[in-house]
Design an enzyme around this catalytic site. Structure first.
Site, PDB file in Angstrom:
ATOM      1  N   ARG A  45     -10.875   5.712  -2.133  1.00 44.47           N
ATOM      2  CA  ARG A  45     -11.423   4.780  -1.142  1.00 44.47           C
ATOM      3  C   ARG A  45     -11.204   5.253   0.284  1.00 44.47           C
ATOM      4  O   ARG A  45     -10.414   6.168   0.567  1.00 44.47           O
ATOM      5  CB  ARG A  45     -10.743   3.434  -1.338  1.00 44.47           C
ATOM      6  CG  ARG A  45      -9.225   3.467  -1.157  1.00 44.47           C
ATOM      7  CD  ARG A  45      -8.696   2.961   0.164  1.00 44.47           C
ATOM      8  NE  ARG A  45      -9.081   1.607   0.425  1.00 44.47           N
ATOM      9  CZ  ARG A  45      -8.481   0.538  -0.096  1.00 44.47           C
ATOM     10  NH1 ARG A  45      -7.427   0.685  -0.888  1.00 44.47           N
ATOM     11  NH2 ARG A  45      -8.898  -0.676   0.207  1.00 44.47           N
ATOM     12  N   ASN A  62     -10.665  -5.672   1.104  1.00 44.21           N
ATOM     13  CA  ASN A  62     -10.676  -6.946   1.816  1.00 44.21           C
ATOM     14  C   ASN A  62     -11.863  -7.812   1.390  1.00 44.21           C
ATOM     15  O   ASN A  62     -13.004  -7.337   1.299  1.00 44.21           O
ATOM     16  CB  ASN A  62     -10.723  -6.678   3.325  1.00 44.21           C
ATOM     17  CG  ASN A  62     -10.232  -7.852   4.135  1.00 44.21           C
ATOM     18  OD1 ASN A  62      -9.397  -8.623   3.681  1.00 44.21           O
ATOM     19  ND2 ASN A  62     -10.737  -7.988   5.351  1.00 44.21           N
ATOM     20  N   CYS A 111     -13.359  -1.903   3.915  1.00 45.89           N
ATOM     21  CA  CYS A 111     -13.085  -0.688   3.162  1.00 45.89           C
ATOM     22  C   CYS A 111     -14.270  -0.323   2.275  1.00 45.89           C
ATOM     23  O   CYS A 111     -15.193  -1.105   2.092  1.00 45.89           O
ATOM     24  CB  CYS A 111     -11.848  -0.861   2.283  1.00 45.89           C
ATOM     25  SG  CYS A 111     -10.382  -1.444   3.160  1.00 45.89           S
TER      26      CYS A 111
END
Length: 325
Positions: free
Chosen positions: A16, A79, A2
């Site tokens: 995001r 992540n 991400c």
């Protein structure tokens, strides 16, 4: 994998890209002030700041991927596999599971200073949401409407809170290493490069954009970190909300992942499922999806923020074609 940013042209926009190989049925979720947040090891939070973001609604519990509250504080979990470490419960600490971290912070903090104070007694514990839903390995970007941001990482050697001068976060490696890696791109520029090679050689500026020739273009997290930071710092700052929101999404879309480019398994490819952003000054939430690039809007101020029930909106994923003839 991400990418998350805080973009501050006039107002401040936080959000995001969510990059995964599979969608979890996430929704836009507004959590009003009187929704009862239940925590596994801490007392219920019956009253808190309202928030909006994208979450998986798991049995009427919002598992936020990212969100922003009514005070102008935003937070996103990205992540962080192989590095993220969750700890054993500690007596006398605020023991919070990773899936509770977003509401724990956004429910009671207005700005980065308050977040830093809250985290002095924080302990993130190794706890799954359920037998079927294991805790994701994450680190977090947190930003407020002053444009200030921090990164929170819980590594094997303990929790680290980094001031973030670039207002960006991707994935591995650790944030400090990502920041150091920018040294390798100090010569990148939107301007045409000067000839520093030799005054004995006549250089031909054969193409526009040569100043950014060495900007990395891969799908990997280090490449995306460099690229999104460069694009964010060089994006124009405009006067209108529409122009700044449009520029914000251009920044995120410059590091989005196209299907077919990042293989993570047999016939499985990671792609940008959605891009989103909240105007932290106004509480207006925007998003696009992989198959719908139209900017969709949810204004949390139009909801009953004193309610005790979650307010949800399905993501609009159908392509929208504007036929002109």
């Amino acid at each position: 994998m991400c990418t998350s940013i805080i973009f501050s042209p006039k107002d401040h926009y936080f959000g995001r890209n969510l990059d995964l190989e599979v969608s979890f049925g996430q929704q836009v979720v507004v959590t009003p002030r009187n929704y009862n947040f239940k925590f596994r090891k801490m007392p219920d939070m019956k009253k808190h700041f309202a928030m909006v973001g994208i979450a998986l609604n798991a049995g009427n519990y919002p598992l936020y991927f990212d969100a922003a509250n009514e005070k102008g504080l935003g937070m996103a979990g990205l992540n962080y596999p192989g590095n993220a470490t969750y700890y054993k419960e500690k007596e006398g600490k605020d023991n919070i599971a990773s899936f509770e971290f977003v509401p724990w912070v956004l429910g009671q903090c207005s700005n980065i200073s308050e977040v830093k104070e809250l985290l002095k007694n924080f302990n993130i514990i190794d706890l799954n949401f359920s037998d079927k839903m294991e805790a994701s390995p994450l680190h977090w970007l947190i930003a407020d409407k002053s444009g200030t941001s921090i990164v929170v990482e819980t590594d094997k050697d303990g929790m680290h809170i980094y001031d973030n001068p670039v207002g960006c976060l991707t994935n591995n490696p650790q944030f400090s290493k990502q920041l150091f890696n920018l040294n390798n791109y100090a010569d990148i520029s939107p301007a045409m490069p000067k000839n520093n090679f030799s005054d004995k050689v006549n250089m031909d500026g054969y193409s526009r954009g040569l100043g950014s020739r060495n900007l990395p273009g891969g799908m990997d997290s280090e490449s995306r970190f460099v690229r999104v930071a460069f694009n964010k710092f060089n994006a124009p700052h405009c006067e209108t909300e529409e122009e700044n929101v449009d520029n914000y999404f251009h920044i995120l879309h410059s590091v989005e992942q196209q299907r077919g480019l990042d293989q993570v398994g047999p016939d499985a490819f990671e792609y940008t499922i959605y891009s989103d952003g909240t105007n932290l000054d106004k509480g207006i939430f925007y998003y696009t999806t992989y198959t719908n690039k139209q900017i969709n809007v949810v204004d949390m101020n139009k909801e009953d923020l004193d309610s005790d029930k979650l307010i949800t909106y399905e993501l609009l994923t159908k392509p929208n074609f504007n036929h002109q003839n």
